[in-house]
Scaffold this motif. Structure first.
Motif: not given
Length: 301
Positions: A220, A237, A257-260
């Motif tokens: 993430r 990450i 930010e927050g992307d998987n």
């Protein structure tokens, strides 16, 4: 005549020898001794001698420890970025400052503690025993023996041993899962990692401007921006509880930010540290907040 000459020479040399002997004896019997000079050691020599006796100092012993105690949050800061800048684990930083997961919300002007608070041991006072003391009165012993009926104790009930339940297959598989790193981009390593050099906390991989940068493992995105000095446009990450990876000197970021991410997803395009410089990727892996050499974790080319 020759004999007379030789005897005369001997007679003349004897007084001379006696005179020299007397002079030598008088010189030796003179009070005092030859002057002795103490040569003082210069400060530089004294420092060398002291340094040779002491053990060598390891310059990297405290290299990855923050010398500051507090940090004032600036606009654009995130908890992960602050922890990354000061070589700390983000969970420790959050615990020291009472910041709750998973949002890890901070605000500009907030003062964060960069070191664990000191725990002072309190002395525990033992309470006074105020219970009254009872007097023990002895009863007169009877002379007649007391006959008690013999009773058999009932058999103890048998308790079946509890068999531990087998853990689920999913839990066992989750523990066995290990990170399988891949190269973040194609190219030759132009700078290696060094634990004794703060400017070489990762590796640099050469390439071309705009070439794709990929996630070395699934995780993430916890940071994406250019607020960390010395990294350019940076992506961080989080892969699991212990490991983070970073990708710096990018020309363009493709994630937020927050992307998987899955392993191999493109996160950015390659840039360069300076305008007009050689295009490189700064790739870094940290374990529990401390930089480690990423090359042993990557597959051989």
């Amino acid at each position: 005549m020759r004999d007379n000459g030789s005897s005369t020479g001997i007679s003349l040399s004897l007084p001379v020898m006696m005179l020299c002997l007397l002079i030598g004896i008088s010189a030796c019997s003179t009070k005092g001794s030859a002057p002795v000079y103490n040569r003082a050691v210069s400060p530089s020599q004294q420092g060398v001698a002291t340094a040779s006796n002491n053990k060598p100092v390891n310059p990297s012993a405290h290299r990855y420890k923050s010398s500051r105690t507090y940090y004032l949050v600036q606009p654009g800061d995130t908890l992960y970025a602050i922890a990354w800048r000061h070589y700390l684990e983000h969970e420790h930083l959050a615990a020291w400052n009472g910041i709750k997961a998973p949002s890890y919300s901070i605000y500009p002007g907030q003062r964060l503690r960069l070191k664990p608070p000191e725990v002072r041991k309190k002395r525990q006072r033992q309470p006074l025993d105020t219970t009254p003391v009872k007097k023990v009165v002895k009863k007169p012993q009877s002379t007649t023996p007391v006959v008690r009926p013999v009773t058999k104790s009932p058999p103890k009930p048998t308790v079946a041993k509890s068999v531990p339940l087998k853990k689920s297959v999913a839990t066992n598989q989750k523990k066995r899962v290990k990170l399988a790193w891949r190269w973040p981009t194609k190219g030759r390593v132009v700078q290696t990692f060094s634990s004794s050099d703060q400017n070489r906390k990762g590796v640099r991989i050469g390439g071309e401007i705009g070439q794709p940068i990929k996630a070395a493992e699934a995780g993430r995105v916890v940071y994406a921006g250019g607020g960390l000095v010395g990294y350019g446009n940076l992506v961080i990450i989080k892969h699991d509880k212990n490991y983070l990876s970073a990708y710096g000197y990018n020309r363009k970021l493709l994630v937020k930010e927050g992307d998987n991410l899955a392993k191999g997803d493109i996160v950015a395009h390659m840039g360069s540290p300076h305008s007009g410089g050689q295009p490189v990727l700064h790739f870094e892996i940290r374990k529990q907040g401390k930089p480690i050499n990423p090359l042993p974790l990557l597959p051989r080319k």
